[in-house]
Scaffold this motif. Structure first.
Motif, mmCIF file in Angstrom:
data_model
loop_
_atom_site.group_PDB
_atom_site.id
_atom_site.type_symbol
_atom_site.label_atom_id
_atom_site.label_comp_id
_atom_site.label_asym_id
_atom_site.label_seq_id
_atom_site.Cartn_x
_atom_site.Cartn_y
_atom_site.Cartn_z
ATOM 1 N N LEU A 62 2.712 -35.669 -1.096
ATOM 2 C CA LEU A 62 2.671 -36.168 -2.495
ATOM 3 C C LEU A 62 3.871 -37.121 -2.950
ATOM 4 C CD1 LEU A 62 1.544 -33.249 -4.778
ATOM 5 C CD2 LEU A 62 0.298 -35.406 -4.506
ATOM 6 N N SER A 63 4.953 -36.680 -2.149
ATOM 7 C CA SER A 63 6.224 -37.293 -2.394
ATOM 8 C C SER A 63 5.911 -38.796 -1.777
ATOM 9 C CB SER A 63 7.322 -36.635 -1.751
ATOM 10 O OG SER A 63 7.784 -35.482 -2.590
ATOM 11 N N PHE A 65 3.333 -40.359 -1.037
ATOM 12 C CA PHE A 65 2.043 -41.111 -1.865
ATOM 13 C C PHE A 65 2.842 -41.858 -2.871
ATOM 14 C CE2 PHE A 65 -0.792 -41.051 -5.317
ATOM 15 C CZ PHE A 65 -1.625 -41.912 -5.088
ATOM 16 N N TYR A 66 3.616 -41.046 -3.875
ATOM 17 C CA TYR A 66 4.437 -41.470 -4.795
ATOM 18 C C TYR A 66 5.181 -42.600 -4.607
ATOM 19 C CZ TYR A 66 1.641 -38.688 -8.366
ATOM 20 O OH TYR A 66 0.507 -38.019 -8.845
ATOM 21 N N TYR A 67 6.039 -42.439 -3.456
ATOM 22 C CA TYR A 67 6.990 -43.240 -3.077
ATOM 23 C C TYR A 67 6.428 -44.711 -2.792
ATOM 24 C CZ TYR A 67 10.412 -45.923 -0.072
ATOM 25 O OH TYR A 67 11.266 -46.774 0.444
ATOM 26 N N ARG A 69 3.623 -45.679 -3.656
ATOM 27 C CA ARG A 69 2.826 -46.273 -4.769
ATOM 28 C C ARG A 69 4.053 -46.971 -5.558
ATOM 29 N NH1 ARG A 69 0.293 -42.874 -9.326
ATOM 30 N NH2 ARG A 69 0.095 -44.302 -11.018
ATOM 31 N N TRP A 70 5.196 -46.474 -5.853
ATOM 32 C CA TRP A 70 6.114 -46.939 -6.499
ATOM 33 C C TRP A 70 6.748 -48.440 -5.974
ATOM 34 C CZ3 TRP A 70 11.334 -47.409 -4.651
ATOM 35 C CH2 TRP A 70 12.270 -47.989 -5.530
ATOM 36 N N GLN A 73 4.268 -51.070 -6.459
ATOM 37 C CA GLN A 73 4.153 -51.538 -7.790
ATOM 38 C C GLN A 73 5.766 -52.289 -8.068
ATOM 39 O OE1 GLN A 73 4.061 -48.195 -10.119
ATOM 40 N NE2 GLN A 73 1.642 -48.047 -10.154
#
Length: 110
Positions: A62-63, A65-67, A69-70, A73
């Motif tokens: 999850l970390s 994935f969110y990294y 994604r960030w 973006q």
């Protein structure tokens, strides 16, 4: 000996102070053998290790994935900012027209 030992198999005895206590069978504790001794088996330990490891893997995934994604973006925002800056530099009159239209619409409403 007046103490009744629970769990069948406990043997009542007297200690040095002549107080009754039970000699409990394996797996039971307490004065009257009424409490089951907690047992931690290798299967329980293995289950806890596997569960904790799975939790760590999920948190790491999850970390990541969110990294990613960030980061994506952020890169898209920079690209859009650069593209809009390039458009304004190549056609500066369009921003004045847009500003003029927006300001006239706002003044009409006020």
């Amino acid at each position: 000996c007046s103490l009744i030992c629970k769990r069948g198999g406990g043997v009542c005895q007297l200690n040095d102070e002549l107080s009754p206590f039970c000699m409990c069978p394996d797996g039971f504790v307490d004065r009257d053998c009424g409490t089951r001794k907690p047992v931690i088996t290798p299967n329980i330990i293995a289950g806890m290790i596997i569960g904790f490891s799975a939790l760590v893997v999920v948190v790491v995934l999850l970390s990541v994935f969110y990294y990613l994604r960030w980061k994506s973006q952020k890169r898209d925002r920079q690209y859009n900012d650069e593209a809009s800056s390039a458009t304004l530099k190549s056609n500066p009159g369009s921003s004045r027209d847009l500003d003029g239209k927006l300001s006239s619409k706002l003044s009409d409403k006020i």
